[in-house]
Enzyme design. Structure first.
Site, PDB file in Angstrom:
ATOM      1  N   HIS A 274       0.866  -1.191   0.000  1.00 20.95           N
ATOM      2  CA  HIS A 274       0.000   0.000   0.000  1.00 20.95           C
ATOM      3  C   HIS A 274       0.903   1.243   0.000  1.00 20.95           C
ATOM      4  CE1 HIS A 274      -3.437   2.499   0.587  1.00 20.95           C
ATOM      5  NE2 HIS A 274      -3.778   2.207   1.835  1.00 20.95           N
ATOM      6  N   HIS A 313      -2.207  -2.196  -9.673  1.00 22.12           N
ATOM      7  CA  HIS A 313      -3.209  -1.595  -8.787  1.00 22.12           C
ATOM      8  C   HIS A 313      -4.452  -2.480  -8.793  1.00 22.12           C
ATOM      9  CE1 HIS A 313      -5.849   1.423  -6.969  1.00 22.12           C
ATOM     10  NE2 HIS A 313      -4.746   2.063  -6.634  1.00 22.12           N
ATOM     11  N   ASP A 369       2.716   5.574  -6.506  1.00 25.82           N
ATOM     12  CA  ASP A 369       3.976   5.470  -5.757  1.00 25.82           C
ATOM     13  C   ASP A 369       5.212   5.419  -6.627  1.00 25.82           C
ATOM     14  OD1 ASP A 369       2.023   3.496  -3.622  1.00 25.82           O
ATOM     15  OD2 ASP A 369       2.966   5.401  -3.061  1.00 25.82           O
TER      16      ASP A 369
HETATM   17  C1  SDX Z   1      -1.441   2.154  -3.344  1.00 23.79           C
HETATM   18  O1  SDX Z   1      -6.160   0.675  -3.341  1.00 23.79           O
HETATM   19  C2  SDX Z   1      -5.715   1.898  -3.515  1.00 23.79           C
HETATM   20  O2  SDX Z   1      -6.411   2.789  -3.967  1.00 23.79           O
HETATM   21  C3  SDX Z   1      -4.248   2.104  -3.087  1.00 23.79           C
HETATM   22  C4  SDX Z   1      -3.616   3.428  -3.453  1.00 23.79           C
HETATM   23  C5  SDX Z   1      -4.250   4.609  -2.702  1.00 23.79           C
HETATM   24  O3  SDX Z   1      -4.177   5.752  -3.205  1.00 23.79           O
HETATM   25  O4  SDX Z   1      -4.731   4.378  -1.564  1.00 23.79           O
HETATM   26  O5  SDX Z   1      -3.731   3.658  -4.854  1.00 23.79           O
HETATM   27  C6  SDX Z   1      -2.129   3.452  -3.070  1.00 23.79           C
HETATM   28  O6  SDX Z   1      -1.391   1.333  -2.476  1.00 23.79           O
HETATM   29  C7  SDX Z   1      -0.903   1.880  -4.726  1.00 23.79           C
HETATM   30  C8  SDX Z   1      -0.287   0.457  -4.866  1.00 23.79           C
HETATM   31  C9  SDX Z   1       1.129   0.505  -4.292  1.00 23.79           C
HETATM   32  N1  SDX Z   1       1.694  -0.886  -4.238  1.00 23.79           N
HETATM   33  C10 SDX Z   1       2.701  -1.247  -5.067  1.00 23.79           C
HETATM   34  O7  SDX Z   1       3.160  -0.544  -5.954  1.00 23.79           O
HETATM   35  C11 SDX Z   1       3.245  -2.652  -4.759  1.00 23.79           C
HETATM   36  C12 SDX Z   1       3.423  -3.428  -6.078  1.00 23.79           C
HETATM   37  N2  SDX Z   1       2.061  -3.717  -6.585  1.00 23.79           N
HETATM   38  C13 SDX Z   1       1.493  -4.970  -6.247  1.00 23.79           C
HETATM   39  O8  SDX Z   1       1.934  -5.666  -5.142  1.00 23.79           O
HETATM   40  C14 SDX Z   1       0.037  -5.149  -6.652  1.00 23.79           C
HETATM   41  O9  SDX Z   1      -0.086  -4.681  -7.932  1.00 23.79           O
HETATM   42  C15 SDX Z   1      -1.030  -4.509  -5.764  1.00 23.79           C
HETATM   43  C16 SDX Z   1      -0.872  -4.914  -4.343  1.00 23.79           C
HETATM   44  C17 SDX Z   1      -0.997  -3.023  -5.878  1.00 23.79           C
HETATM   45  C18 SDX Z   1      -2.386  -5.001  -6.277  1.00 23.79           C
HETATM   46  O10 SDX Z   1      -2.399  -6.364  -6.088  1.00 23.79           O
HETATM   47  P1  SDX Z   1      -3.642  -7.324  -6.488  1.00 23.79           P
HETATM   48  O11 SDX Z   1      -4.749  -6.518  -7.083  1.00 23.79           O
HETATM   49  O12 SDX Z   1      -3.938  -8.165  -5.302  1.00 23.79           O
HETATM   50  O13 SDX Z   1      -3.057  -8.157  -7.669  1.00 23.79           O
HETATM   51  P2  SDX Z   1      -2.269  -9.530  -7.507  1.00 23.79           P
HETATM   52  O14 SDX Z   1      -1.223  -9.386  -6.425  1.00 23.79           O
HETATM   53  O15 SDX Z   1      -3.273 -10.633  -7.394  1.00 23.79           O
HETATM   54  O16 SDX Z   1      -1.492  -9.632  -8.923  1.00 23.79           O
HETATM   55  C19 SDX Z   1      -2.170 -10.052 -10.113  1.00 23.79           C
HETATM   56  C20 SDX Z   1      -1.058 -10.576 -11.018  1.00 23.79           C
HETATM   57  C21 SDX Z   1      -0.156 -11.595 -10.340  1.00 23.79           C
HETATM   58  O17 SDX Z   1       0.429 -12.400 -11.369  1.00 23.79           O
HETATM   59  P3  SDX Z   1      -0.204 -13.894 -11.622  1.00 23.79           P
HETATM   60  O18 SDX Z   1      -0.347 -14.552 -10.249  1.00 23.79           O
HETATM   61  O19 SDX Z   1      -1.516 -13.640 -12.298  1.00 23.79           O
HETATM   62  O20 SDX Z   1       0.826 -14.556 -12.498  1.00 23.79           O
HETATM   63  O21 SDX Z   1      -0.173  -9.503 -11.375  1.00 23.79           O
HETATM   64  C22 SDX Z   1       1.131  -9.754 -10.826  1.00 23.79           C
HETATM   65  C23 SDX Z   1       0.963 -10.797  -9.737  1.00 23.79           C
HETATM   66  O22 SDX Z   1       2.157 -11.537  -9.585  1.00 23.79           O
HETATM   67  N3  SDX Z   1       1.583  -8.491 -10.259  1.00 23.79           N
HETATM   68  C24 SDX Z   1       2.826  -8.027 -10.360  1.00 23.79           C
HETATM   69  C25 SDX Z   1       2.793  -6.768  -9.744  1.00 23.79           C
HETATM   70  N4  SDX Z   1       1.547  -6.499  -9.293  1.00 23.79           N
HETATM   71  C26 SDX Z   1       0.801  -7.585  -9.610  1.00 23.79           C
HETATM   72  N5  SDX Z   1       3.943  -8.548 -10.898  1.00 23.79           N
HETATM   73  C27 SDX Z   1       5.071  -7.793 -10.820  1.00 23.79           C
HETATM   74  N6  SDX Z   1       5.118  -6.565 -10.249  1.00 23.79           N
HETATM   75  C28 SDX Z   1       4.003  -6.026  -9.712  1.00 23.79           C
HETATM   76  N7  SDX Z   1       4.047  -4.816  -9.145  1.00 23.79           N
END
Ligand code: SDX
Length: 435
Positions: A274, A313, A369
């Site tokens: 997050h 996201h 971010d």
């Molecule tokens: C914020 O919700 C909000 O509004 C949050 C926010 C706000 O203003 O409050 O916008 C602020 O928190 C932004 C997000 C910041 N986090 C990051 O940048 C961390 C990296 N991102 C991820 O960990 C991920 O994208 C999330 C946590 C943001 C979202 O995760 P989800 O929706 O649970 O998606 P998931 O983990 O199930 O991923 C889906 C697929 C997976 O691959 P498969 O299992 O299908 O093979 O996408 C891949 C994941 O491995 N994936 C990524 C990735 N994010 C998802 N692979 C590589 N790098 C990434 N960043």
């Protein structure tokens, strides 16, 4: 106001194959009332059906008029105003008023609001003493989480959460004092002595001043840095039902005071998935020595060795509109403070990732971010402070949601259920008989 297209006859019909019974569930705003599922039973004395949604991926938990997101189109609006407009044309306190009250303030309203915030801005000595005993290695977000809960001890009217007037007082105090607490954490970690408040300055200028001023040395805040900080606070101000806003609503639903509720929000924001991602992005960029190393780094993300922090996201399946605005802000700041080669690496990383099928097929784009940490770093702050800055901006969003929830007389305490997968009932085993 989003048009309510609900037609009273809209309904979902479902047949339970276990009984052959047909059920009709009303559809409102493209949702069904989950509690109506309880009518679906096999035996009359069954509890009834529930929906299973562990991360609330497909669950609506409230009605809100504060913030609108369209994830497919990459749209973000605060009370109907596009984020691009609010960030470029507004000030943070103007947007605080908008998020809290639903309309942009008149000049008189803004003057009154700014005066209320200034009057509530001071350095609480008990909270300064609390920081003095923190281990300097403690993460500044943990300091903020503790200090926000402790701040409630400064006032004796914090529990009257059903009173709009009392809620207004707490909201003013928390918007005024969160930057002071953030500055206390920064100065404690860097042995810079106590915070000195200067309410002759603007909100963002005072925030930077409280951190960057040095005893006996005048510290001019560059206008471009003040504008960048103010715009970043606006860009982080609210984002619908994100993890930390959900935490504030869930904790606030117990009718605890708002200082404890926003402390829970700060704890949720702290996590690297997050708000903690902005710190993780800079730590990630520091692992990439040059633009030439970007392809190999991306391969390590694609083979699951690490996540591309600042990408992806839960809602946006397109560019996070805030990422674009922050990317432009970064260029302005670097024009002032001097170029940072990390920006070139970040731009190369974004370009390569967006063009790569692994990321595009998963609809992974830069989020809020990805670039923000580069700006905070250019201002001279260490990566552990970045999420604290996110929290300072997001404070008004948490409070707007808390206020909206507490003003709603239908609000009940949040208490989800579970699917029990443990043991059936069994008899006690004496210690001598245990294997
Ligand atoms: C914020 O919700 C909000 O509004 C949050 C926010 C706000 O203003 O409050 O916008 C602020 O928190 C932004 C997000 C910041 N986090 C990051 O940048 C961390 C990296 N991102 C991820 O960990 C991920 O994208 C999330 C946590 C943001 C979202 O995760 P989800 O929706 O649970 O998606 P998931 O983990 O199930 O991923 C889906 C697929 C997976 O691959 P498969 O299992 O299908 O093979 O996408 C891949 C994941 O491995 N994936 C990524 C990735 N994010 C998802 N692979 C590589 N790098 C990434 N960043």
């Amino acid at each position: 106001m989003s048009e309510d297209t609900t037609n009273n006859s809209d309904a979902l019909s479902a047949i339970d194959s276990r009984t052959g019974k047909e059920y009709t569930l009303p559809i409102e705003h493209d949702t069904i009332p989950a509690t109506k599922l309880r009518e679906i039973k096999v035996n009359d004395d069954d509890f009834g059906m529930l929906s299973y949604d562990p991360a609330l991926k497909n669950t609506v938990t409230c009605k809100s008029s504060i913030c609108f997101i369209d994830g497919e189109k990459g749209i973000l609006e605060y009370r109907g105003y596009p984020i691009q407009e609010t960030a470029s044309k507004g000030t943070y306190l103007e947007i605080c008023w908008l998020l809290l009250n639903g309309e942009l303030p008149t000049a008189a309203e803004l003057d009154m609001f700014q005066a209320e915030i200034s009057a509530a801005t001071y350095a609480p000595q008990d909270i300064q003493k609390l920081h003095d005993v923190f281990n300097k290695n403690l993460h500044p977000m943990a300091m903020l989480e503790s200090a926000l809960a402790a701040l409630g001890g400064e006032f004796d009217d914090i529990d009257d959460v059903l009173s709009a007037e009392s809620r207004h007082q707490q909201i003013i105090r928390l918007i005024a004092l969160t930057p002071v607490l953030a500055a206390m954490g920064y100065r404690h970690r860097n042995d810079l002595g106590p915070v000195e408040v200067n309410t002759d300055l603007s909100y963002s200028s005072n925030f930077l001043h409280m951190m960057l001023s040095r005893k006996g040395r005048e510290h001019e805040i560059h206008p471009a840095l003040e504008k960048a900080m103010d715009a970043l606070l606006i860009l982080h101000a609210d984002h619908e039902q994100n993890c930390s806003a959900n935490a504030v609503r869930a904790v606030g639903s117990s009718r605890v005071n708002p200082y404890s509720a926003v402390s829970a929000g700060a704890s949720a924001l702290h996590g690297p998935l997050h708000g903690g991602a902005n710190q993780a992005v800079l730590e990630m960029l520091n692992q990439i020595d040059s633009v030439e190393d970007v392809p190999a780094f991306l391969e390590s993300c694609k083979n699951g060795e690490r996540r591309l922090m600042g990408f992806g996201h839960r809602v946006y399946k397109n560019y996070d509109p805030r990422a674009k605005v922050i990317g432009e802000l970064a260029a302005n700041v670097f024009d002032v403070v001097g170029h940072n080669p990390k920006l070139d690496i970040a731009i190369a990383l974004e370009k390569a990732a967006v063009a790569d099928e692994y990321f595009s097929s998963r609809k992974l784009f830069p989020n809020v971010d990805f670039y923000s940490g580069l700006i905070y770093s250019a201002m001279g702050f260490d990566a552990r402070m970045f999420t604290v800055f996110f929290a300072v901006g997001r404070m008004v969003g948490w409070l707007a949601h808390w206020n909206e929830m507490m003003a709603d007389s239908s609000t009940k305490i949040v208490r989800p259920r579970q699917i029990y997968t443990g043991y059936e009932r069994r008899d006690w085993v004496e210690a001598s008989d245990r294997k």
